[in-house]
Design a protein around this motif. Structure first.
Motif, PDB file in Angstrom:
ATOM      1  N   SER A  85       0.917  -1.246   0.001  1.00  0.00           N
ATOM      2  CA  SER A  85      -0.079   0.035  -0.027  1.00  0.00           C
ATOM      3  C   SER A  85       0.936   1.240   0.027  1.00  0.00           C
ATOM      4  O   SER A  85       0.431   2.402  -0.561  1.00  0.00           O
ATOM      5  CB  SER A  85      -0.997   0.083   1.234  1.00  0.00           C
ATOM      6  OG  SER A  85      -0.312   0.053   2.520  1.00  0.00           O
ATOM      7  N   ALA A 117       0.709   4.112  -2.882  1.00  0.00           N
ATOM      8  CA  ALA A 117       0.437   5.460  -2.511  1.00  0.00           C
ATOM      9  C   ALA A 117       1.772   6.401  -2.878  1.00  0.00           C
ATOM     10  O   ALA A 117       1.408   7.482  -3.550  1.00  0.00           O
ATOM     11  CB  ALA A 117       0.332   5.734  -1.112  1.00  0.00           C
ATOM     12  N   VAL A 119      -0.450   6.454  -7.219  1.00  0.00           N
ATOM     13  CA  VAL A 119      -1.470   7.519  -6.893  1.00  0.00           C
ATOM     14  C   VAL A 119      -1.080   8.857  -7.425  1.00  0.00           C
ATOM     15  O   VAL A 119      -1.995   9.827  -7.756  1.00  0.00           O
ATOM     16  CB  VAL A 119      -1.690   7.560  -5.388  1.00  0.00           C
ATOM     17  CG1 VAL A 119      -2.481   8.772  -4.989  1.00  0.00           C
ATOM     18  CG2 VAL A 119      -2.143   6.359  -4.882  1.00  0.00           C
ATOM     19  N   LEU A 177      -2.451   9.764 -10.657  1.00  0.00           N
ATOM     20  CA  LEU A 177      -4.057  10.035 -10.602  1.00  0.00           C
ATOM     21  C   LEU A 177      -4.346  11.486 -10.746  1.00  0.00           C
ATOM     22  O   LEU A 177      -5.423  11.908 -10.922  1.00  0.00           O
ATOM     23  CB  LEU A 177      -4.722   9.236  -9.301  1.00  0.00           C
ATOM     24  CG  LEU A 177      -4.524   7.841  -9.516  1.00  0.00           C
ATOM     25  CD1 LEU A 177      -5.182   7.203  -8.390  1.00  0.00           C
ATOM     26  CD2 LEU A 177      -5.417   7.122 -10.878  1.00  0.00           C
ATOM     27  N   TYR A 178      -3.252  12.258  -9.993  1.00  0.00           N
ATOM     28  CA  TYR A 178      -3.528  13.724  -9.850  1.00  0.00           C
ATOM     29  C   TYR A 178      -3.890  14.167 -11.345  1.00  0.00           C
ATOM     30  O   TYR A 178      -4.445  15.423 -11.423  1.00  0.00           O
ATOM     31  CB  TYR A 178      -2.111  14.062  -9.338  1.00  0.00           C
ATOM     32  CG  TYR A 178      -1.883  14.032  -7.952  1.00  0.00           C
ATOM     33  CD1 TYR A 178      -2.470  13.347  -7.080  1.00  0.00           C
ATOM     34  CD2 TYR A 178      -0.401  14.403  -7.373  1.00  0.00           C
ATOM     35  CE1 TYR A 178      -2.094  12.838  -5.794  1.00  0.00           C
ATOM     36  CE2 TYR A 178      -0.248  14.015  -6.349  1.00  0.00           C
ATOM     37  CZ  TYR A 178      -0.953  13.338  -5.601  1.00  0.00           C
ATOM     38  OH  TYR A 178      -0.622  12.961  -4.173  1.00  0.00           O
ATOM     39  N   LEU A 198     -11.332  10.515  -8.719  1.00  0.00           N
ATOM     40  CA  LEU A 198     -10.211   9.933  -8.845  1.00  0.00           C
ATOM     41  C   LEU A 198      -9.210  10.936  -7.864  1.00  0.00           C
ATOM     42  O   LEU A 198      -8.380  10.614  -7.012  1.00  0.00           O
ATOM     43  CB  LEU A 198      -9.281   9.545 -10.074  1.00  0.00           C
ATOM     44  CG  LEU A 198      -9.841   8.398 -10.756  1.00  0.00           C
ATOM     45  CD1 LEU A 198      -8.927   8.051 -12.141  1.00  0.00           C
ATOM     46  CD2 LEU A 198      -9.762   7.113  -9.977  1.00  0.00           C
ATOM     47  N   PHE A 244     -10.171  10.131  -4.589  1.00  0.00           N
ATOM     48  CA  PHE A 244      -9.384   9.181  -3.908  1.00  0.00           C
ATOM     49  C   PHE A 244      -7.792   9.264  -3.727  1.00  0.00           C
ATOM     50  O   PHE A 244      -7.317   8.826  -2.652  1.00  0.00           O
ATOM     51  CB  PHE A 244      -9.719   7.701  -4.783  1.00  0.00           C
ATOM     52  CG  PHE A 244      -8.495   6.921  -4.477  1.00  0.00           C
ATOM     53  CD1 PHE A 244      -9.062   5.791  -3.618  1.00  0.00           C
ATOM     54  CD2 PHE A 244      -7.362   6.641  -5.204  1.00  0.00           C
ATOM     55  CE1 PHE A 244      -8.089   4.763  -3.214  1.00  0.00           C
ATOM     56  CE2 PHE A 244      -6.401   5.425  -5.182  1.00  0.00           C
ATOM     57  CZ  PHE A 244      -6.956   4.424  -3.962  1.00  0.00           C
ATOM     58  N   SER A 245      -7.326  10.131  -4.454  1.00  0.00           N
ATOM     59  CA  SER A 245      -5.912  10.354  -4.405  1.00  0.00           C
ATOM     60  C   SER A 245      -5.575  11.215  -3.398  1.00  0.00           C
ATOM     61  O   SER A 245      -4.387  11.267  -2.471  1.00  0.00           O
ATOM     62  CB  SER A 245      -5.303  10.752  -5.695  1.00  0.00           C
ATOM     63  OG  SER A 245      -6.057  12.123  -6.213  1.00  0.00           O
ATOM     64  N   ALA A 263      -5.790   9.038  -0.124  1.00  0.00           N
ATOM     65  CA  ALA A 263      -4.661   8.120  -0.027  1.00  0.00           C
ATOM     66  C   ALA A 263      -3.304   8.927   0.284  1.00  0.00           C
ATOM     67  O   ALA A 263      -2.550   8.342   1.061  1.00  0.00           O
ATOM     68  CB  ALA A 263      -4.261   7.486  -1.597  1.00  0.00           C
ATOM     69  N   THR A 264      -3.175  10.135  -0.385  1.00  0.00           N
ATOM     70  CA  THR A 264      -1.950  10.830  -0.037  1.00  0.00           C
ATOM     71  C   THR A 264      -2.045  11.407   1.494  1.00  0.00           C
ATOM     72  O   THR A 264      -1.051  11.227   2.122  1.00  0.00           O
ATOM     73  CB  THR A 264      -1.917  12.203  -1.019  1.00  0.00           C
ATOM     74  OG1 THR A 264      -1.915  11.572  -2.312  1.00  0.00           O
ATOM     75  CG2 THR A 264      -0.587  12.874  -0.758  1.00  0.00           C
TER      76      THR A 264
END
Length: 99
Positions: free
Chosen positions: A6, A10, A14, A17-18, A25, A28-29, A32-33
């Protein structure tokens, strides 16, 4: 183990996804960040690096996403203190510059 995988996801996947034009997304990013930075803050001492990443990640969310996330917290505030009169990413940027 799952924590290593994970963390690699990340840190390596991830951030890509930015740049995609899909707002879900971005949310979500953002989560996650911020989750990764929170876990690093809880387990290590890297000065203000983690706070800088969290401040930059606030730009991933739109004002409408911020208002939907913060509306339960601000529902009892007077109108003068309400979130709806302030843009959170702008406030985070001002705190970063002034801090």
């Amino acid at each position: 183990t799952w924590t290593v995988l994970s963390t690699f996801a990340a840190e390596l996947a991830v951030p890509f996804l930015y740049m995609l034009p899909v707002p879900i997304l971005w949310k979500f990013s953002f989560l996650a960040t911020v989750g990764l930075m929170d876990s690093i803050l809880a387990t290590g001492n890297y000065g203000f690096f983690n706070w800088l990443i969290i401040a930059q990640a606030t730009a991933l969310l739109s004002d409408s996403q911020w208002s939907s996330m913060l509306s339960p917290l601000t529902s009892n505030l007077p109108e003068a203190l309400s979130y709806h009169s302030v843009s959170v990413p702008k406030v985070a940027s001002a705190v970063y510059v002034l801090g």
